[in-house]
Design a protein around this motif. Structure first.
Motif, PDB file in Angstrom:
ATOM      1  N   ASP A   1       0.737  -1.201   0.145  1.00 41.21           N
ATOM      2  CA  ASP A   1       0.292  -0.126  -0.007  1.00 41.21           C
ATOM      3  C   ASP A   1       0.917   1.204  -0.175  1.00 41.21           C
ATOM      4  OD1 ASP A   1      -2.108  -1.749   0.204  1.00 41.21           O
ATOM      5  OD2 ASP A   1      -2.558  -1.337   2.283  1.00 41.21           O
TER       6      ASP A   1
ATOM      7  N   TYR B   1       2.059   2.062  -3.508  1.00 39.05           N
ATOM      8  CA  TYR B   1       1.166   2.361  -4.215  1.00 39.05           C
ATOM      9  C   TYR B   1       1.244   3.940  -4.676  1.00 39.05           C
ATOM     10  CZ  TYR B   1      -3.361   2.570  -6.862  1.00 39.05           C
ATOM     11  OH  TYR B   1      -4.355   2.920  -7.794  1.00 39.05           O
ATOM     12  N   GLY B   2       1.226   4.149  -6.197  1.00 37.16           N
ATOM     13  CA  GLY B   2       1.332   5.486  -6.494  1.00 37.16           C
ATOM     14  C   GLY B   2       2.687   6.225  -6.497  1.00 37.16           C
ATOM     15  N   THR B   3       3.576   5.549  -5.855  1.00 33.39           N
ATOM     16  CA  THR B   3       4.884   5.987  -5.901  1.00 33.39           C
ATOM     17  C   THR B   3       6.030   5.380  -6.889  1.00 33.39           C
ATOM     18  OG1 THR B   3       5.764   4.436  -4.312  1.00 33.39           O
ATOM     19  CG2 THR B   3       5.092   6.258  -3.260  1.00 33.39           C
ATOM     20  N   THR B   4       5.421   4.261  -7.630  1.00 32.73           N
ATOM     21  CA  THR B   4       6.142   3.832  -8.626  1.00 32.73           C
ATOM     22  C   THR B   4       5.189   3.607  -9.753  1.00 32.73           C
ATOM     23  OG1 THR B   4       7.092   1.555  -9.289  1.00 32.73           O
ATOM     24  CG2 THR B   4       5.535   1.604  -7.396  1.00 32.73           C
ATOM     25  N   VAL B   5       5.851   3.526 -10.998  1.00 33.05           N
ATOM     26  CA  VAL B   5       5.259   3.088 -12.329  1.00 33.05           C
ATOM     27  C   VAL B   5       4.866   1.969 -12.365  1.00 33.05           C
ATOM     28  CG1 VAL B   5       6.286   5.103 -13.508  1.00 33.05           C
ATOM     29  CG2 VAL B   5       7.464   2.842 -13.702  1.00 33.05           C
TER      30      VAL B   5
ATOM     31  N   GLU C   1       2.937  -1.540 -11.434  1.00 33.67           N
ATOM     32  CA  GLU C   1       1.802  -2.131 -10.763  1.00 33.67           C
ATOM     33  C   GLU C   1       2.317  -3.043  -9.723  1.00 33.67           C
ATOM     34  OE1 GLU C   1      -2.024  -4.684 -11.842  1.00 33.67           O
ATOM     35  OE2 GLU C   1      -1.052  -3.880 -13.362  1.00 33.67           O
TER      36      GLU C   1
END
Ligand SMILES: [Zn+2]
Ligand SMILES: [Zn+2]
Length: 139
Positions: free
Chosen positions: A104, A107-111, A113
């Motif tokens: 979690d 999430y959103g800190t890396t390209v 998935e």
């Protein structure tokens, strides 16, 4: 004939699964083979390997790739962590809950998935710890 073959495969697979789950010690394929051979003397190592792959795909067991060790198989399909002994390679379950918040946080800190993570603890099992203590005492 085809049905016969399928039934035999299923029985082999069942025996392999039972032997993995009998002791929860994360055996390697050759160890599973030795155990299964006691019950199915005519089984080949290749057949054991193939069935292990299928069982992994079915989600019945886990295939563990641990650093510094060969592939191990785990009869517990649920996500959990492991502790590996650096002395003898023994693998135990680590009795902590999976750290899903790690994913979690990412999430959103890396390209990427994120689909999962691996965490492995290393240490010395009681046996190796004792041996090491004895060596120290002797030397
Ligand atoms: Zn050890
Ligand atoms: Zn395990």
């Amino acid at each position: 004939m085809a049905t016969d073959k399928k039934t035999r495969m299923t029985q082999q697979r069942r025996v392999i699964l039972e032997e993995i789950r009998r002791y929860n010690n994360h055996p390697a394929a050759d160890e599973i083979y030795e155990r299964v051979r006691k019950r199915l003397p005519r089984i080949s190592l290749g057949t054991v390997y193939r069935n292990l792959e299928v069982l992994c795909e079915l989600g019945e067991i886990q295939c563990l790739v641990l650093s510094g060790a060969m592939k191990r198989y785990d009869g517990v399909a649920k996500k959990h962590y492991h502790i590996r002994c650096v002395g003898c390679g023994r693998v135990d379950d680590a009795p902590i809950a999976p750290l899903n918040e790690l994913e979690d946080d990412l999430y959103g800190t890396t390209v990427f998935e994120i689909i999962g993570h691996n965490l492995e603890f290393t240490g010395l099992c009681p046996e190796c710890s004792r041996q090491r203590a004895q060596h120290k005492a002797a030397g």
